[in-house]
Design an enzyme around this catalytic site. Structure first.
Site, PDB file in Angstrom:
ATOM      1  N   CYS A 195      36.528  34.539  37.072  1.00 13.81           N
ATOM      2  CA  CYS A 195      37.421  35.366  36.255  1.00 13.81           C
ATOM      3  C   CYS A 195      37.904  36.557  37.072  1.00 13.81           C
ATOM      4  O   CYS A 195      39.058  36.954  37.012  1.00 13.81           O
ATOM      5  CB  CYS A 195      36.702  35.866  35.005  1.00 13.81           C
ATOM      6  SG  CYS A 195      36.044  34.558  33.970  1.00 13.81           S
ATOM      7  N   CYS A 201      31.523  36.555  34.713  1.00 18.99           N
ATOM      8  CA  CYS A 201      32.061  35.304  35.247  1.00 18.99           C
ATOM      9  C   CYS A 201      32.788  35.573  36.548  1.00 18.99           C
ATOM     10  O   CYS A 201      33.761  36.321  36.597  1.00 18.99           O
ATOM     11  CB  CYS A 201      32.957  34.694  34.173  1.00 18.99           C
ATOM     12  SG  CYS A 201      34.283  33.670  34.721  1.00 18.99           S
TER      13      CYS A 201
END
Lengths: 155, 72
Positions: free
Chosen positions: A55, A52
């Site tokens: 993130c 991700c």
């Protein structure tokens, strides 16, 4: 017979938990540990995965927050949702975390928190109640996130 | 007895059968792989584009040039 159908109906409806600190996750040593160990602190729970992108951007910010407000009682807890922990370890090698990292490869905690996107963050006050949640991490809103943490720390 | 039971089963399946389909946000690891992107193969994109403007050239295609022969 009727009871059995009722049970089936309940099962398929999916008994969803709610966002709370009463959940079990793994630590880096693969031991089951409850999120309630952080009760009494302001807890910033973040769900992340190695694949991700946002993130990755949130990690330096979470490092900064943990360092800045540790003494005032902030606990940043990042729960990894990779099914393969090796990927998470690789990520952590590239982007070191100076806060608590927990693992939930089954994703059952994520399901209880009913995540709408990645990353997702949840702020709990010192009483362990959910106060605020965010989907995604936006650098532009980082000051706002910090302000929310500060107001919780002052409570 | 038969009929109400059937109705109940049909209702349960109908109302909840699709409730757990799909990929949850935290399960998109495979979809996030770069080779899963629609534009991961540049050559494939170029070929698709050539076929597109060759076939659609007669009706304008992306622009007004070309006549659908696939030769430009």
């Amino acid at each position: 017979m009727r009871k059995r159908w009722l049970l089936l109906a309940l099962l398929t409806a999916g008994a969803h938990g709610a966002p709370s600190l009463d959940h079990q996750v793994f630590n880096a040593q693969n031991q089951v540990i409850s999120l309630s160990e952080f009760k009494g602190k302001v807890v910033y729970v973040d769900f992340w995965a190695s694949w991700c992108g946002p993130c990755r951007k949130s990690f330096p910010w979470m490092n900064a927050m943990q360092q800045k407000y540790r003494d005032q009682g902030l606990a940043v807890v990042a729960i990894n949702l990779d099914t393969d922990q090796a990927l998470a370890d690789e990520f952590l090698k590239q982007v070191p975390a100076q806060f608590t990292v927990r693992f939930n490869p089954e994703g059952d905690v994520a399901r209880s928190f009913d995540l709408l996107g990645m990353p997702s963050s949840f702020m709990f006050n010192r009483q362990g109640q959910l106060v605020q949640s965010h989907v995604g991490f936006y650098q532009d809103n980082a000051a706002e996130y910090e302000q929310e943490l500060i107001s919780l720390l002052k409570e | 007895m038969r009929k109400p039971l059937f109705v109940v089963v049909a209702l349960i399946v109908g109302l909840s059968g699709c409730s757990s389909l799909g990929v949850e946000p935290w399960e998109k690891g495979q979809l996030a792989r770069s080779d899963m992107a629609l534009d991961s193969e540049k050559l494939d994109l170029a070929l698709d584009d050539h076929i597109y403007f060759s076939k659609e050239g007669s009706s304008g295609g992306r622009a007004f040039a070309g006549g659908g022969c696939g030769c430009n």
